[in-house]
Structures are given as C-alpha cells and as structure tokens.
Design a protein around this motif. Sequence first.
Motif, mmCIF file in Angstrom:
data_model
loop_
_atom_site.group_PDB
_atom_site.id
_atom_site.type_symbol
_atom_site.label_atom_id
_atom_site.label_comp_id
_atom_site.label_asym_id
_atom_site.label_seq_id
_atom_site.Cartn_x
_atom_site.Cartn_y
_atom_site.Cartn_z
ATOM 1 N N PRO A 100 26.272 -42.469 -7.262
ATOM 2 C CA PRO A 100 26.810 -43.069 -8.485
ATOM 3 C C PRO A 100 26.286 -42.422 -9.758
ATOM 4 O O PRO A 100 27.002 -42.345 -10.755
ATOM 5 C CB PRO A 100 26.371 -44.537 -8.386
ATOM 6 N N LEU A 101 25.045 -41.937 -9.734
ATOM 7 C CA LEU A 101 24.501 -41.314 -10.945
ATOM 8 C C LEU A 101 25.229 -40.009 -11.262
ATOM 9 O O LEU A 101 25.432 -39.674 -12.439
ATOM 10 C CB LEU A 101 23.000 -41.069 -10.785
ATOM 11 N N SER A 102 25.642 -39.273 -10.254
ATOM 12 C CA SER A 102 26.409 -38.046 -10.505
ATOM 13 C C SER A 102 27.760 -38.376 -11.127
ATOM 14 O O SER A 102 28.267 -37.634 -11.976
ATOM 15 C CB SER A 102 26.607 -37.271 -9.199
ATOM 16 N N CYS A 103 28.341 -39.498 -10.715
ATOM 17 C CA CYS A 103 29.611 -39.929 -11.296
ATOM 18 C C CYS A 103 29.426 -40.304 -12.764
ATOM 19 O O CYS A 103 30.270 -39.985 -13.612
ATOM 20 C CB CYS A 103 30.174 -41.105 -10.513
ATOM 21 N N LEU A 104 28.334 -40.971 -13.063
ATOM 22 C CA LEU A 104 28.065 -41.358 -14.454
ATOM 23 C C LEU A 104 27.907 -40.133 -15.340
ATOM 24 O O LEU A 104 28.336 -40.140 -16.503
ATOM 25 C CB LEU A 104 26.816 -42.235 -14.522
ATOM 26 N N ASP A 105 27.290 -39.077 -14.816
ATOM 27 C CA ASP A 105 27.166 -37.848 -15.611
ATOM 28 C C ASP A 105 28.539 -37.274 -15.944
ATOM 29 O O ASP A 105 28.757 -36.757 -17.042
ATOM 30 C CB ASP A 105 26.333 -36.804 -14.853
ATOM 31 N N GLU A 106 29.478 -37.348 -14.991
ATOM 32 C CA GLU A 106 30.844 -36.892 -15.261
ATOM 33 C C GLU A 106 31.458 -37.689 -16.408
ATOM 34 O O GLU A 106 32.088 -37.144 -17.311
ATOM 35 C CB GLU A 106 31.704 -37.046 -14.006
ATOM 36 N N ALA A 107 31.300 -39.006 -16.361
ATOM 37 C CA ALA A 107 31.889 -39.856 -17.393
ATOM 38 C C ALA A 107 31.212 -39.646 -18.738
ATOM 39 O O ALA A 107 31.861 -39.652 -19.791
ATOM 40 C CB ALA A 107 31.808 -41.317 -16.969
ATOM 41 N N ASP B 220 31.242 -25.546 -17.521
ATOM 42 C CA ASP B 220 32.173 -24.600 -16.915
ATOM 43 C C ASP B 220 31.448 -23.457 -16.216
ATOM 44 O O ASP B 220 31.984 -22.863 -15.276
ATOM 45 C CB ASP B 220 33.137 -24.055 -17.966
ATOM 46 N N ALA B 221 30.240 -23.171 -16.664
ATOM 47 C CA ALA B 221 29.449 -22.117 -16.023
ATOM 48 C C ALA B 221 28.606 -22.648 -14.863
ATOM 49 O O ALA B 221 27.868 -21.890 -14.231
ATOM 50 C CB ALA B 221 28.532 -21.440 -17.056
ATOM 51 N N GLY B 222 28.706 -23.956 -14.583
ATOM 52 C CA GLY B 222 27.927 -24.562 -13.512
ATOM 53 C C GLY B 222 26.462 -24.704 -13.832
ATOM 54 O O GLY B 222 25.624 -24.804 -12.933
ATOM 55 N N ARG B 223 26.125 -24.791 -15.115
ATOM 56 C CA ARG B 223 24.712 -24.824 -15.528
ATOM 57 C C ARG B 223 24.325 -26.103 -16.246
ATOM 58 O O ARG B 223 23.190 -26.232 -16.718
ATOM 59 C CB ARG B 223 24.422 -23.622 -16.440
ATOM 60 N N LEU B 224 25.231 -27.063 -16.349
ATOM 61 C CA LEU B 224 24.939 -28.275 -17.114
ATOM 62 C C LEU B 224 24.017 -29.203 -16.334
ATOM 63 O O LEU B 224 24.258 -29.495 -15.164
ATOM 64 C CB LEU B 224 26.243 -29.000 -17.457
ATOM 65 N N GLU B 225 22.959 -29.687 -16.994
ATOM 66 C CA GLU B 225 21.995 -30.598 -16.383
ATOM 67 C C GLU B 225 22.171 -32.000 -16.950
ATOM 68 O O GLU B 225 22.640 -32.184 -18.074
ATOM 69 C CB GLU B 225 20.565 -30.112 -16.642
ATOM 70 N N ALA B 226 21.773 -32.997 -16.174
ATOM 71 C CA ALA B 226 21.937 -34.391 -16.574
ATOM 72 C C ALA B 226 21.226 -34.681 -17.899
ATOM 73 O O ALA B 226 21.746 -35.406 -18.756
ATOM 74 C CB ALA B 226 21.421 -35.312 -15.475
ATOM 75 N N ARG B 227 20.050 -34.125 -18.085
ATOM 76 C CA ARG B 227 19.303 -34.400 -19.316
ATOM 77 C C ARG B 227 20.005 -33.800 -20.532
ATOM 78 O O ARG B 227 19.875 -34.319 -21.648
ATOM 79 C CB ARG B 227 17.881 -33.869 -19.205
ATOM 80 N N GLN B 228 20.774 -32.733 -20.326
ATOM 81 C CA GLN B 228 21.544 -32.171 -21.436
ATOM 82 C C GLN B 228 22.715 -33.077 -21.794
ATOM 83 O O GLN B 228 23.058 -33.213 -22.971
ATOM 84 C CB GLN B 228 22.025 -30.768 -21.057
ATOM 85 N N VAL B 229 23.315 -33.701 -20.787
ATOM 86 C CA VAL B 229 24.361 -34.683 -21.065
ATOM 87 C C VAL B 229 23.784 -35.860 -21.845
ATOM 88 O O VAL B 229 24.430 -36.400 -22.748
ATOM 89 C CB VAL B 229 25.027 -35.160 -19.763
ATOM 90 N N SER B 230 22.563 -36.254 -21.518
ATOM 91 C CA SER B 230 21.900 -37.329 -22.268
ATOM 92 C C SER B 230 21.737 -36.954 -23.732
ATOM 93 O O SER B 230 21.926 -37.788 -24.622
ATOM 94 C CB SER B 230 20.535 -37.647 -21.650
ATOM 95 N N LEU C 4 14.765 -42.019 -23.263
ATOM 96 C CA LEU C 4 13.672 -41.868 -22.302
ATOM 97 C C LEU C 4 13.902 -40.690 -21.363
ATOM 98 O O LEU C 4 12.936 -40.052 -20.914
ATOM 99 C CB LEU C 4 13.490 -43.156 -21.502
ATOM 100 N N VAL C 5 15.151 -40.399 -21.034
ATOM 101 C CA VAL C 5 15.456 -39.213 -20.227
ATOM 102 C C VAL C 5 15.003 -37.955 -20.960
ATOM 103 O O VAL C 5 14.368 -37.061 -20.382
ATOM 104 C CB VAL C 5 16.961 -39.138 -19.916
ATOM 105 N N ILE C 6 15.304 -37.907 -22.256
ATOM 106 C CA ILE C 6 14.903 -36.754 -23.067
ATOM 107 C C ILE C 6 13.384 -36.717 -23.214
ATOM 108 O O ILE C 6 12.755 -35.651 -23.125
ATOM 109 C CB ILE C 6 15.591 -36.808 -24.438
#
Length: 390
Positions: A241-248, A313-323, A377-379
């Motif tokens: 579910p956390l991977s899905c949240l990153d997509e959203a 698009d380059a496959g390099r995006l991390e969850a903390r960057q989405v945060s 807090l993630v950051i």
Amino acid sequence: MPRTPVGPLELLAVDHLLGDEERAIQATVRKVVDERVRPNIAQWFEEATIPRELAREFGALGLLGMHFDGYGCAGTNAVSYGLACMELEAGDSGVRSLVSVQGSLAMYSIYRWGSEEQKQEWLPRMAAGELVGCFGLTEPDFGSNPGGMRTRARRDGDEWVLDGTKMWITNGSIADVAIVWARTEDGFGGFIVPTDTPGFSAPKITSKLSLRASVTSELVLESVRLPAGARLPEVHSLRGPLSCLDEARFGIVFGSLGAARDCLETAIAYSREREVFDRPIAGFQLTQKKLADMALELQKGFLLALHLGRLKDAGRLEARQVSLGKLNNVREAIAIARECRTILGANGVTLEYPVLRHANNLESVLTYEGTSEVHTLVIGQALTGVGAFS
C-alpha cells in the motif's frame, strides 16, 4: 502605457522544458476541464456530488491509469500524467481525486502487485471507466500509522474472510471494486473486493466542508467471503500500500499547482477589473507584491514537480523525494489560495469565484496521502538518519 501581461507560469519561460506530446496532452485535458468541469463545478460542489459518468468520459480520453503500459492503458510518461493532474485540479481537487484514486491507487495496486490473471480481468475495464475503483487502507483510528490497522483477513478453507472498517475512502460509495488492505497471518495483504459481495457496504460520508465534489465513504466489511484468487499475490507487507500512496502523491505534486494556478489567474484577472479609489487594484503596490510572491512560489513548485517527473521517468524517483514535492507544493498552493482570496475581498468567499473552493479542497489534500507532519518527518529522517515517528 500598460504592457501585455504574462501568465503566472510564463515568467521563467519554461515551456521548452516540455516535449510536444506532453504539451499536447496538457492542452487536451485543459480543454476538457474548460468544457466539462468549469461550467458545472460550482453546482457539484454546492450539491456535494460528482457525476459517475465522468469516469467513462475520462476513460475514453485515456486518463485512467494513463502512465501504465498495456491492459488498455495509454502508456504515457510520468510527466504527462502529472500535467494531466495539474489541469484536472485546476478544475477541482475532487475531479483530480477521481482520476488519481482510480489509476494511481486502485489500478496501480493490481498493476504492480497483482497476478497476470487479475490484471487481465480488471485493468482494461477500469482503464475504460466501466468499473470504478477505490482504495481501502485508512481506518478510523489508523491513518498515518497504517501498521496499526485492525482489519483482518483469515483463511477459511479455500476462501478468505475479511472483517473491519475503513474510513475516508474516495469513490467508496460509487465503486464497483475495492482494494482492501488487511492483516493476515503472514503480515499484510491486499484483496480485490467486488463491492456487491455480501457483507460489504460503503456508507457515504456527508456534511463535508472540503472536497465536496468528490464521493468520500466508509467501508464496512462484515464476514466478507472472497475466493483465494482475490488476494494480490506479490505482496505480504506494508510495502504494497505504501508504494501505491507514492504513486498518488506524485500526482498531487503536480495537481496542487493546478489549483494554485487557477486561483492566481483568477486573482490577476479580478485585480485588473476591480477598481478602488478610481483605479484598478492591480495598480497598487501591495497587490502587486502579493501577486509577485505567489507567482514566484508557483514557478518554483512547477520546477520541483517537473524535476521529480523526470526522475520518475528515469526510474530514479525515491519516496522521500515525493515527500519533498508534496510537502512544498501543497503547502504553497494552500497559501496561494488563501492570499488570492484577500485580493478578491468579499467576492472571494462565494462560489462565483473558485478561490475559496480551492482553498477548502486543499485542506483535505494537505492531509490525505500523508499529512504534512509525516512528510516533514520523512525528510527529517533522510537528513539526520534518525527516525522520529515513535
């Protein structure tokens, strides 16, 4: 002499950073929003409704799961999806939520974690908008801490039996299929639940002051029996579910800017027409300072969103960057909406103008898909190496 004004996203001349196809997709979605959403959104907001047929209309345009490959999906890049979210949310956050919950939560759960049989069964009809999906993770007592969820799934012979309650579920009452996350003996599992299954109900949450043009529901599961094949086979932990949240969240990084841009464009146009002391308020220094500050933050937010899109698009995006993106862009968007309201004065509190509707919606966007506190807090953990969640 007055000069021809530029748009709030044109100051830095960033259009060349987008490809021809990306610009074409953005223009197409903007046209649809102008023709289908803007003439009706005030009424939908006031009546607390959204037409279910929008799902089919958006499906016909290829907007549902648009950045996935195959299964009837358009297969665009991530930046194009982000730009589509920006245009949809310029119409209303509820409209963008309909699309992002369908694609980035419900469909992505199956696309990323489902079997090939599950993908073939569900994704084409969801991509077409024939079936509407919802995503059941949040519970009444467990939002930011999904690990505490109480919903249970137990094996009973060849079947699964689900019991529990989910809360604040977008699309819940109009959904044909729900992705429900539950505790299992081996950790956590995701389950594809047709909403006509006995024991499943989705009462609508009413009296909302935000996201009114969006269906929000509770999900109640009382001894819901599912076949063994209803479980998503590729995930047994909260990673699913956390991977899905990153997509959203990625869609929100762009989408929130659409709401901010719409507010700012409205405030600029209003300031040029509204006269005080025999002159347009656009000519007063305090008004220009407000507009300049807001345009600056909008441009910075767009550059951040575009950078994250290129990383994805380059496959390099991390969850903390989405945060980083969600924290900054939603925070700035809601500040822009509130400041624009001051330029419109009393007119800003009516549905004749979109600014307070956007501001109210952004209160929800600030909270869902991870609160601003959690993203902070993630950051913080990324910077210090020390977790502060508990």
